[in-house]
Structure formats: structure tokens, C-alpha cells
Design an enzyme around this catalytic site. Structure first.
Site, PDB file in Angstrom:
ATOM      1  N   PRO A 269      24.438  19.218 -31.199  1.00 33.86           N
ATOM      2  CA  PRO A 269      23.014  18.908 -31.016  1.00 33.86           C
ATOM      3  C   PRO A 269      22.589  17.624 -31.713  1.00 33.86           C
ATOM      4  O   PRO A 269      22.951  17.363 -32.871  1.00 33.86           O
ATOM      5  CB  PRO A 269      22.314  20.127 -31.612  1.00 33.86           C
ATOM      6  CG  PRO A 269      23.281  21.231 -31.381  1.00 33.86           C
ATOM      7  CD  PRO A 269      24.645  20.625 -31.587  1.00 33.86           C
ATOM      8  N   CYS A 270      21.785  16.825 -30.982  1.00 32.10           N
ATOM      9  CA  CYS A 270      21.461  15.487 -31.459  1.00 32.10           C
ATOM     10  C   CYS A 270      20.012  15.330 -31.916  1.00 32.10           C
ATOM     11  O   CYS A 270      19.651  14.298 -32.483  1.00 32.10           O
ATOM     12  CB  CYS A 270      21.740  14.467 -30.361  1.00 32.10           C
ATOM     13  SG  CYS A 270      20.755  14.717 -28.856  1.00 32.10           S
ATOM     14  N   GLN A 271      19.168  16.350 -31.683  1.00 30.86           N
ATOM     15  CA  GLN A 271      17.747  16.162 -31.961  1.00 30.86           C
ATOM     16  C   GLN A 271      17.478  15.768 -33.408  1.00 30.86           C
ATOM     17  O   GLN A 271      16.541  15.017 -33.698  1.00 30.86           O
ATOM     18  CB  GLN A 271      16.962  17.448 -31.639  1.00 30.86           C
ATOM     19  CG  GLN A 271      17.020  17.855 -30.174  1.00 30.86           C
ATOM     20  CD  GLN A 271      18.124  18.862 -29.907  1.00 30.86           C
ATOM     21  OE1 GLN A 271      19.198  18.781 -30.507  1.00 30.86           O
ATOM     22  NE2 GLN A 271      17.878  19.807 -29.010  1.00 30.86           N
ATOM     23  N   ASP A 272      18.291  16.255 -34.328  1.00 30.85           N
ATOM     24  CA  ASP A 272      18.045  16.017 -35.750  1.00 30.85           C
ATOM     25  C   ASP A 272      18.547  14.653 -36.219  1.00 30.85           C
ATOM     26  O   ASP A 272      18.325  14.266 -37.359  1.00 30.85           O
ATOM     27  CB  ASP A 272      18.700  17.128 -36.583  1.00 30.85           C
ATOM     28  CG  ASP A 272      18.132  18.494 -36.211  1.00 30.85           C
ATOM     29  OD1 ASP A 272      16.943  18.722 -36.447  1.00 30.85           O
ATOM     30  OD2 ASP A 272      18.882  19.309 -35.645  1.00 30.85           O
ATOM     31  N   PHE A 273      19.201  13.911 -35.313  1.00 25.32           N
ATOM     32  CA  PHE A 273      19.693  12.583 -35.657  1.00 25.32           C
ATOM     33  C   PHE A 273      19.000  11.490 -34.848  1.00 25.32           C
ATOM     34  O   PHE A 273      19.158  10.312 -35.135  1.00 25.32           O
ATOM     35  CB  PHE A 273      21.203  12.502 -35.414  1.00 25.32           C
ATOM     36  CG  PHE A 273      21.985  13.554 -36.144  1.00 25.32           C
ATOM     37  CD1 PHE A 273      22.154  13.503 -37.511  1.00 25.32           C
ATOM     38  CD2 PHE A 273      22.529  14.630 -35.465  1.00 25.32           C
ATOM     39  CE1 PHE A 273      22.869  14.476 -38.193  1.00 25.32           C
ATOM     40  CE2 PHE A 273      23.254  15.610 -36.124  1.00 25.32           C
ATOM     41  CZ  PHE A 273      23.411  15.537 -37.506  1.00 25.32           C
TER      42      PHE A 273
END
Length: 424
Positions: free
Chosen positions: A116-120
């Protein structure tokens, strides 16, 4: 021959999986014949990308929309989707494996995963490893930090540790490389697996360089198991004599062996307007009103490159064309009297290089086993790795496969053969 087994994590609707397997068509302008010499001649403006030797034997995603897109498509390709696709989170699967309640497939050659990429992402809160959400995408409660959404790469690392593939490939947003020392931490952690992995420094790939008419940038991590690499091969990779990242096929202005960047119009060739199309994915598009000054209120450059197709857009997906009053520049279509509208689901899928055989919209009605709404389709398409980009990665790694691992495989076979002779 499908002789290389792939285990796919955070699979989404299958962009990476399809790209690794091959066997799909894209517009001819998206393919450089100097890079893909094995492709057939263009037919009706499309080029067929032949199947590779990779086969997806395990896929996983917790998003229901991902499951409903992945299963029917791969089932039509002869995959037993029910046994291959798993909807539990990777955290739960690893825990079950450790408890002896579940087994990951054996003899895995490649592990892929777009954790998952949302936090980056620079478009998000950038909490990084300290995500406010858990591994099941709910608001973080009392779970350990290592089970947060931002730390799921740790669990991908555990799967690599369990399955010990020859290669792993991880994908994320470009924003990860500018978030403190996150990139270095991830690379360091993957290097420590098993007998060690040669983790080639992560690289940001710009999708137009690979024929995709979309300004999408993704960071790719590639690791190769030292268990299978010869010391000589390690030296060649570390010195740069062998590059495991795929060569570019396009550039802004072309030249030498490169083609000019492909354009949106190439990807959307021959698509009928929604009211004339029989494809449910082409009939559906967001009706969100024009709201200048906010994200998604721009027109894609029909004779240029589209912005990144986004998963989180809340209806504000970019416009296929704006009206003249709102600054529309797609005069060829406006002069025909075509109305202002946003991109359809199919148009987003085409820009992402998905073939039309992906039924991204399936109305909920009797007899439809996997219904999929337009909003769900937009989400999984925007989350996906463009299949053509994944094909570039897979094709290049496969072209190096024997060079990377052939010598070790031959030695192993000779050892086993010697043991068999002794037993006889």
C-alpha cells in the site's frame, strides 16, 4: 513454457500479474519493436505481446473490488481463480502459516507486491510507517505498529523469507524515496533475508519512457537471492555491467532506437462515445460537476500524455474534454459537437494499458457472479501497475534469467544427479 512460478501480493485487479504473464494487446505506438523484437506485426493498429514463461500461482488482495475484477479475467485465461486468489490480508496469511494453519505455495521463483502506497504518497498524509490505518485498511486501533498499513512491506518481507524466491519485485509511489530514510530501511531489511538478497538500489520508473501515455512515476525495488546467484554475477550487477531494470523504449522526442512518447489518442483509438458503445465500462463515467481550482478539473492532453490515473478522486476524474467555456483544447472533438465529459472507466483502463477483455463494469443483476460498479472500477484501475510497465520488467528479467540463475541451476542438477548415481 510457463515454468516460472509467481506469487503476487497486494495484487489489486492484476496489472502486475497480467504484465508478468503477457498475452495481451496494446496500441502499436506503445510498443518499440527494437525492444520487443518477438512481437508480431501490428494488426488493426494493435500489437500482441506474447506470453512469457511466468505464471501466477497465488494472488492476494483484501479489496473486494480487486477480487471482482481479478477473478473473472484470469478465469477466462484458464486460471482456477477460486484457489489462486486469496482475500485475507497478508498479515493474517503469514500468521496462519506460522501457526501451521495455512501453507504458501512452494517452488516460487518470483514474488511481486505493490504494498500500500497511501502512506508514502505526496498526495496523502505521508505518515509512512506510522500509518493511521491497520492492515485491513480500517482506522488503526490497538494493533502493533508493524501491522499498520504503512508497515505492510514487513509482511511482504516475511513472505519472501518463507518462500525464498529467486527474485522479488516491490512497487510503490515515487513519494516513498523522499520520505526520510524509508527507502534505505526497506532495502536494508530485504537484504537480510535467508542467505542474503542482492537488492539493487531502488529506481523510479517514468511510465512514458515505456510507451505508456500517462505521467505516472513508480519506485521499483528488485532483489535477487544470493542463494542462486554466482559471485561473478553479483559482481557484474553491483558494478553496473548488468542492469536488472528494463531499458527505456520511448523518449520525449524519440531518436536513435527510441520512439517518441505515445499519446492519449493512441490508447483511445476506435473507442465509441458512451451513448454509442455496448461496453458497460465505456458507457460509465463520473458525472461530478466542473469545479475549477480543485483536483481533476483538467482535460487530458488528447495529443499528449495524460496525468496519473488516480484511485482516490471522489468522482473528480480528469476530463476527456472540457467545453470551450471551461478552456477545452480538444478542438477536433469539440468541433464535432461532442459534449464536455470526464474520462470513462474504459478510457482510464486503456490509458493504464489494460486490454478491453477486462470487464471493469458488471451490473449487479441475476446471473452476474462478480458485479463491479464504476466507482469500484475507477479505484482498482487507478491503484494498478500498468500491465505494459510490468511486461517491460518481466520481459527484461526473463531475458536475463539463464544468465542470472542458469549456472547455479546446472550445478544443482549435477549434484542431484550424482546423489542419484550413488544411491543406485
Amino acid at each position: 513454457m510457463k515454468n516460472k512460478r509467481v506469487l503476487s501480493l497486494f495484487s489489486g485487479c492484476g496489472g502486475m500479474d497480467l504484465g508478468f504473464e503477457g498475452g495481451f494487446s496494446v496500441a502499436e505506438e506503445l510498443v518499440n519493436p527494437e525492444v520487443f523484437r518477438h512481437c508480431s506485426n501490428p494488426e488493426n493498429g494493435m500489437v500482441y505481446l506474447p506470453e512469457t514463461g511466468f505464471q501466477t500461482v497465488f494472488a492476494n488482495d483484501i479489496l473486494r473490488y480487486a477480487e471482482t475484477a481479478w477473478k473473472p479475467f484470469f478465469q477466462n485465461r484458464g486460471v482456477d481463480s477460486e484457489s489462486v486468489f486469496h482475500t485475507e490480508s497478508v498479515v493474517d496469511l503469514v500468521k496462519k502459516h506460522e501457526a501451521g494453519e495455512f501453507q504458501f505455495p512452494t517452488d516460487i521463483d518470483v514474488v511481486t507486491g505493490g504494498f500500500p502506497c497511501q502512506d508514502f504518497s505526496v498526495a496523502g498524509k505521508r505518515n509512512g510507517f506510522n500509518s493511521h490505518k491497520c492492515h485491513q485498511n480500517d482506522i488503526n486501533g490497538d494493533i502493533p505498529a508493524k501491522e499498520s498499513r504503512g508497515s505492510l512491506y514487513i509482511w511482504m518481507r516475511k513472505v519472501v523469507e518463507i518462500t525464498r524466491p529467486k527474485v522479488f519485485i516491490a512497487e510503490n509511489v515515487k513519494g516513498l524515496v523522499s520520505l526520510g530514510d524509508v527507502k534505505q530501511i526497506i532495502e536494508r531489511d530485504f537484504r537480510r533475508i535467508d542467505q542474503g538478497y542482492l537488492v539493487v538500489p531502488a529506481k523510479v520508473l517514468f511510465t512514458p519512457d515505456y510507451g505508456i501515455p500517462q505521467r505516472r512515476e513508480r519506485v521499483i525495488f528488485i532483489g535477487l537471492s544470493r542463494r542462486y546467484l554466482s559471485p561473478a554475477m553479483v559482481d557484474q550487477i553491483e558494478s553496473g555491467l548488468i542492469d536488472v531494470y528494463p531499458p527505456v523504449s520511448h523518449s520525449e522526442n524519440g531518436g536513435e532506437s527510441l520512439l517518441p512518447y505515445s499519446q492519449v489518442r493512441h490508447a483511445l483509438r476506435d473507442l465509441l462515445e458512451p451513448e454509442r458503445s455496448e461496453d458497460p465500462a465505456q458507457q460509465k463515467f463520473s458525472k461530478a460537476k466542473y469545479c475549477p481550482g480543485t483536483q481533476g478539473q483538467t482535460e487530458v492532453a488528447y495529443e499528449g500524455i495524460a496525468p496519473t490515473i488516480r484511485a482516490e478522486h471522489h468522482g473528480n476524474i480528469e476530463y476527456r474534454r472540457l467545453s470551450r467555456e471551461n478552456g477545452g483544447k480538444n478542438l477536433k472533438e469539440l468541433d464535432k459537437g461532442l459534449p464536455e465529459r470526464r474520462l470513462t472507466v474504459r478510457e482510464c483502463a486503456r490509458i493504464q494499458t489494460f486490454p478491453d477483455s477486462y470487464e471493469f463494469v458488471r451490473p449487479k443483476k441475476k446471473g452476474v457472479e462478480y458485479p463491479l460498479s464504476a466507482s469500484g472500477a475507477y479505484k482498482v484501475i487507478g491503484n494498478a501497475v500498468p500491465p505494459l510497465l510490468a511486461y517491460h520488467i518481466a520481459h527484461h528479467i526473463e531475458s536475463l534469467w539463464n544468465e542470472l540463475f542458469g549456472e547455479i541451476r546446472q550445478i544443482t542438477e549435477e549434484v542431484h544427479e550424482g546423489e542419484a548415481l550413488q544411491i543406485a
